[in-house]
Design a protein around this motif. Structure first.
Motif: not given
Lengths: 221, 247, 301
Positions: A70-71, A74-75, A77-78
């Motif tokens: 999950l992390m 997020l990483w 994508f951002l």
């Protein structure tokens, strides 16, 4: 509460769900193929005589295995757009993240697979005048793949279940589709149960396939 | 990166309308993450060993039970299993019990449901490893146990299981690490663990997303790496002499 | 407030690039070069930005953003400008604007000073009040009656710290429950796990309208807070901000915003053709008469 469950919503949701399922499957297949290729390369690096290559591969694999997926999602994508200026949608971003992430897991499986082949086989390859890469490609890897196929498939259905995490970046997967229909109709519970069933049916079939393969492969040994 | 407004000092600032700093939040969150993971791991190890062993016993019914357990708990993503435990199962209980469950303190009930869901989910995977471990032993071991007059139970207790567990420590290590990594789902039922606090920090700091993400990520890496080292230590102490892995 | 303007002026002074009005820069240049603009949308922020039955983004802010896109098309003479949409969440909306993935965020974002460190805001287009939703049957009418009871809100929202502020300020003690999204939070209210659901009024009304029994719920008590909601864009981009501001100002002046408000807040809307019934507030009427981008801090009593 259960008397009030209304599964007729499920029928309306089917087109949306199919579309979401298609993306989940696409993500699984792409990450599996990409992950196996990259993972095999990583495994070869770790087993190679070059210490730097081996160390770099080990750091990559250990790091990937320590971070929750999950992390990672997020990483990637951002931060990747922020650092490189390349923009991409959540769907493509997830494809790349999953491939890079799964490569680490597949590489561990491949490493075990390669190490399970008797050393004599490499010597035999050399004795026939093959180079290292020829020996790997023609003698060792085909056998390693075959031995590891059940484990690779098991990892793949873990991967398929993990695709449900891409909702975190808004990619339109199976769970997303179900959730959207559920929200618009105040029927989240029904949709969650339905999606759980879909996951179950697909993963259960895969696990039966793995079981069957285990039997087939057991004969070869 | 030029557009991003950095603020590493954010961790030492007090949260809005509160008394503690963001750093305190993160440390408390780490506590919840570790508590969920360790408790879930205890459940997973106990139930996983039980049902994994059942799959190998010479009794059709028990073996089927073990098999059903594994397939039931490993084929649905953990996020959905937790949703079902939290939102669906209490509705199926008798009325009084249902009301009692729903009126529990929210932090406690979120924590309990997360531990149950993660524990059972992981137990299915542990069971698979235990079964594989037992089946990898040579048949002679079982036969030898029975031949010296052990009952089936004694054969498992004194011969098969002690061997099998020593062999499967490496794959169990991965599952132990997975328990840490999967514990993040607890945020979906409102437990203040690392993912929750990371989300909430992004919101309350007005978008300091890199700072809010990087610290939990590093803490996760430390946790799962520690789990890995602990298991490696156990593995080294318990290697079976004479097998290839024992160098 | 004043401090902030000072800061903006300082930044504007440092970045001396507005000299030539004809030379495009910032977002407008990016749009021209790529012949595309990306709108950030929310998938369940009723009725500002959400998905209809065919999963297409619709809503009050989507309509306003489309008007801005038309203005961009006219200004850049790009009739065939490609309009992309990108779903955002409360967690990633700010980074996605900062990192350039999204050019215009059309969801439901509160304009506040902390966020202005990272991004800029268009003039206020909606003013939300954070309210308390309860089941009518519960008989609860005020925040004080919730003392000792479980209250739900969604993670990653400002309501989390508003509840905290009320506990501290009024010496109340709630048991907080958190849903990972508004649908989960509403489910907690529906299943009696929580006695009340605290969130923006429009979002609460949206959840209630889509629920199985909308007539069972109501909003009660004093608003916990009043916050300006605005479309979000990149900071330090005077050309683009100028165009966005001019477009919204003219929509406010010529009555378009009032009409759009009526369409989304007071008339039946998809997917169930139910009305939200949120009449135009005095504060918002004032914001339409005098368009501004004041942050939430200036709305505090």
């Amino acid at each position: 509460m259960f008397a009030s469950l209304d599964f007729s919503i499920v029928l309306q949701a089917i087109p949306a769900i199919l579309q979401g399922l298609l993306y989940s499957l696409e993500l699984t297949v792409v990450a599996m193929v990409g992950g196996v290729i990259l993972g095999t390369l990583l495994a070869l690096c770790r087993l190679s005589s070059n210490a730097y290559l081996g160390f770099a591969a080990k750091v990559y694999v250990d790091l990937m295995r320590s971070i929750p997926l999950l992390m990672m999602i997020l990483w990637f994508f951002l931060l990747v757009p922020l650092m490189t200026g390349v923009r991409m949608g959540p769907e493509n971003s997830a494809l790349i993240t999953f491939t890079l992430f799964q490569a680490a897991f597949y590489s561990e499986i491949m490493r075990a697979g390669i190490q399970s082949i008797a050393k004599g086989q490499i010597n035999a390859g050399f004795a026939l005048g093959m180079t290292y890469s020829q020996t790997m490609a023609n003698v060792i890897l085909p056998q390693a793949f075959r031995n590891m196929l059940p484990v690779l498939l098991t990892q793949t259905f873990v991967l398929f279940q993990d695709t449900s995490l891409v909702y975190a970046v808004g990619a339109r997967d199976l769970l997303w589709a179900a959730k959207t229909v559920g929200i618009n109709n105040g029927r989240t519970v029904e949709m969650y149960i339905f999606v759980s069933l879909i996951y179950f049916v697909i993963c259960f079939s895969l696990s039966m396939l793995v079981k069957y393969m285990n039997k087939r492969i057991a004969i070869i040994r | 990166m030029n557009n991003y407004h950095w603020n590493w000092g954010i961790f030492f600032q007090t949260i809005q309308n509160g008394d503690v700093t963001y750093l305190t939040w993160i440390i408390q969150a780490l506590g919840w993450t570790i508590a969920i993971s360790l408790l879930a791991w205890v459940i997973a190890l106990a139930l996983g060993s039980l049902f994994g062993t059942l799959r190998t016993v010479p009794h059709r019914g028990l073996a089927l039970l073990g098999h059903a357990w594994v397939e039931f708990f490993r084929n649905v993503p953990i996020l959905m299993q937790l949703f079902i435990w939290y939102f669906v199962v209490p509705e199926m209980l008798p009325h009084d019990l249902s009301v009692w469950v729903k009126q529990m303190d929210p932090q406690i009930s979120g924590f309990i449901f997360s531990v149950i869901a993660l524990g059972l989910f992981t137990s299915a995977r542990v069971a698979e490893q235990v079964r594989a471990g037992i089946q990898s032993l040579s048949r002679g071991q079982r036969a030898a146990g029975l031949a010296i007059g052990f009952t089936t139970f004694q054969t498992y207790r004194y011969v098969l299981l002690p061997m099998a567990f020593r062999i499967i420590i490496p794959p169990l290590t991965s599952e132990f690490m997975n328990a840490f990594k999967n514990s993040g789902v607890a945020y979906s039922v409102g437990v203040w663990e690392l993912v929750f606090v990371s989300n909430q920090m992004v919101e309350e700091t007005g978008g300091q997303v890199i700072e809010s993400l990087i610290v939990p990520t590093i803490l996760y890496i430390i946790c799962s790496y520690t789990a890995n080292r602990v298991m490696y230590f156990i593995e080294k102490r318990s290697r079976v002499p004479g097998l290839i892995v024992a160098k | 407030m004043k401090k902030h303007h000072l800061l903006l002026a300082l930044v504007a002074g440092l970045v001396v690039q507005t000299a030539n009005a004809q030379a495009l820069d910032g977002t407008l240049k990016k749009i021209k070069d790529s012949n595309s603009i990306t709108l950030g949308i929310r998938e369940s922020s009723f009725p500002l930005s959400y998905l209809d039955a065919s999963q297409k983004p619709i809503g009050y802010h989507i309509d306003i953003c489309n008007a801005i896109v038309d203005a961009v098309k006219a200004k850049l003479a790009l009739p065939k400008l490609e309009v992309k949409t990108q779903a955002v969440t409360s967690q990633n909306r700010i980074p996605l604007v900062v990192n350039g993935t999204v050019d215009l965020e059309c969801g439901s974002t509160t304009n506040n000073l902390d966020r202005q460190k990272q991004v800029a805001f268009a003039p206020t287009t909606y003013i939300t009040q954070v309210r308390i939703a309860v089941k009518k049957a519960s008989g609860i009418k005020t925040l004080e009656q919730l003392h000792g009871k479980p209250i739900v809100t969604s993670t990653g929202t400002t309501s989390v710290q508003l509840i905290r502020a009320n506990e501290k300020g009024k010496n109340l003690d709630f048991k907080e429950v958190y849903g990972k999204d508004h649908a989960d939070s509403f489910l907690m209210l529906e299943q009696d796990r929580a006695a009340a659901f605290v969130l923006d009024d429009n979002l609460l009304m949206g959840e209630i309208a889509n629920s199985k029994a909308p007539q069972d719920y109501e909003l009660v008590g004093e608003p916990l807070s009043t916050e300006p909601i605005a479309i979000m864009l990149r900071k330090d981009d005077p050309q683009f901000k100028g165009l966005v501001t001019a477009t919204i100002n003219s929509m406010a002046k010529n009555g378009t915003l009032t009409k759009l408000y009526n369409k989304w807040f007071e008339s039946p809307i998809p997917p169930k053709n139910l009305k939200l019934n949120l009449p135009l507030s005095a504060a918002l009427k004032d914001a339409f008469a005098n368009p501004n981008d004041k942050p939430a801090e200036s709305y505090k009593k």
